[in-house]
Write a protein that holds these residues in place. Structure first.
Motif, PDB file in Angstrom:
ATOM      1  N   UNK A   1     -14.814  87.495 111.560  1.00  0.00           N
ATOM      2  CA  UNK A   1     -15.984  87.683 110.696  1.00  0.00           C
ATOM      3  C   UNK A   1     -15.555  87.700 109.224  1.00  0.00           C
ATOM      4  N   UNK A   2     -14.473  88.405 108.923  1.00  0.00           N
ATOM      5  CA  UNK A   2     -13.975  88.480 107.550  1.00  0.00           C
ATOM      6  C   UNK A   2     -13.519  87.114 107.040  1.00  0.00           C
TER       7      UNK A   2
ATOM      8  N   UNK B   1     -19.208  94.370 102.408  1.00  0.00           N
ATOM      9  CA  UNK B   1     -19.461  95.285 103.510  1.00  0.00           C
ATOM     10  C   UNK B   1     -20.011  96.544 102.867  1.00  0.00           C
ATOM     11  N   UNK B   2     -21.169  96.977 103.318  1.00  0.00           N
ATOM     12  CA  UNK B   2     -21.793  98.180 102.799  1.00  0.00           C
ATOM     13  C   UNK B   2     -21.782  99.221 103.917  1.00  0.00           C
TER      14      UNK B   2
ATOM     15  N   UNK C   1      -8.725  89.782 102.427  1.00  0.00           N
ATOM     16  CA  UNK C   1      -9.829  88.833 102.557  1.00  0.00           C
ATOM     17  C   UNK C   1     -10.677  88.714 101.294  1.00  0.00           C
ATOM     18  N   UNK C   2     -10.438  89.571 100.322  1.00  0.00           N
ATOM     19  CA  UNK C   2     -11.235  89.524  99.098  1.00  0.00           C
ATOM     20  C   UNK C   2     -12.680  89.928  99.315  1.00  0.00           C
ATOM     21  N   UNK C   3     -12.927  90.714 100.360  1.00  0.00           N
ATOM     22  CA  UNK C   3     -14.285  91.173 100.656  1.00  0.00           C
ATOM     23  C   UNK C   3     -14.399  92.619 100.194  1.00  0.00           C
ATOM     24  N   UNK C   4     -15.248  92.882  99.214  1.00  0.00           N
ATOM     25  CA  UNK C   4     -15.399  94.263  98.745  1.00  0.00           C
ATOM     26  C   UNK C   4     -16.074  95.138  99.795  1.00  0.00           C
TER      27      UNK C   4
ATOM     28  N   UNK D   1     -22.583  84.705 109.348  1.00  0.00           N
ATOM     29  CA  UNK D   1     -21.779  85.860 108.923  1.00  0.00           C
ATOM     30  C   UNK D   1     -22.709  86.890 108.306  1.00  0.00           C
ATOM     31  N   UNK D   2     -22.371  88.155 108.503  1.00  0.00           N
ATOM     32  CA  UNK D   2     -23.116  89.240 107.890  1.00  0.00           C
ATOM     33  C   UNK D   2     -24.417  89.553 108.598  1.00  0.00           C
ATOM     34  N   UNK D   3     -25.059  90.600 108.098  1.00  0.00           N
ATOM     35  CA  UNK D   3     -26.335  91.055 108.637  1.00  0.00           C
ATOM     36  C   UNK D   3     -27.519  90.655 107.769  1.00  0.00           C
TER      37      UNK D   3
END
Length: 143
Positions: A62-63, A74-75, A108-111, A26-28
């Motif tokens: 992904x989330x 997520x930026x 999803x609690x993803x900032x 997950x993520x970059x």
């Protein structure tokens, strides 16, 4: 600290820390040794908008992975002003993009952090990873 850059990342940041490239679940970006608990997803503005509006089913997978991580984010390399002014490709209402963003945060609690531009996004991402590493290891990082 060694930053792990996902092997699929097409335009990786140039961190001031050593990096290695390998596939992340997950993520970059992550941290070596913390790949299953720390992940940051980087998005350019157009990619972010297209993803949250048109590729949302795939992005939800992904989330769902990211929501289990201790450090997740997520930026976006743009500002909320860019969203409100519609400075992205396509005829998508800014309210739809903001609604999708709120859905990510609440559902999803993803900032989601809007970091104005690539340079600020890099600095913010690097700082997030470094501070997480310091808290996890007790090791003070020197740049």
């Amino acid at each position: 600290m060694i930053v792990v850059v996902d092997s699929r990342e097409k335009h990786p940041y140039s961190f001031s820390f050593p990096t290695v490239r390998r596939k992340l679940e997950a993520g970059d970006y992550s941290i070596e040794g913390f790949e299953t608990v720390a992940a940051i997803e980087r998005k350019e503005l157009n990619d972010y908008v297209q993803t949250v509006i048109y590729r949302k089913d795939r992005f939800r997978k992904e989330l769902a992975k990211l929501e289990r991580y201790r450090l997740k984010a997520i930026v976006v390399e743009a500002s909320m002003s860019d969203i409100l002014a519609g400075r992205y490709e396509g005829h998508i209402a800014p309210q739809s993009v903001i609604g999708a963003t709120v859905g990510i945060i609440i559902g999803f609690g993803v900032p989601v952090y809007f970091a104005c531009n690539r340079q600020i996004a890099l600095h913010f991402t690097e700082t997030l990873l470094a501070k997480f590493y310091e808290r996890q290891t007790g090791e003070r990082i020197k740049k």
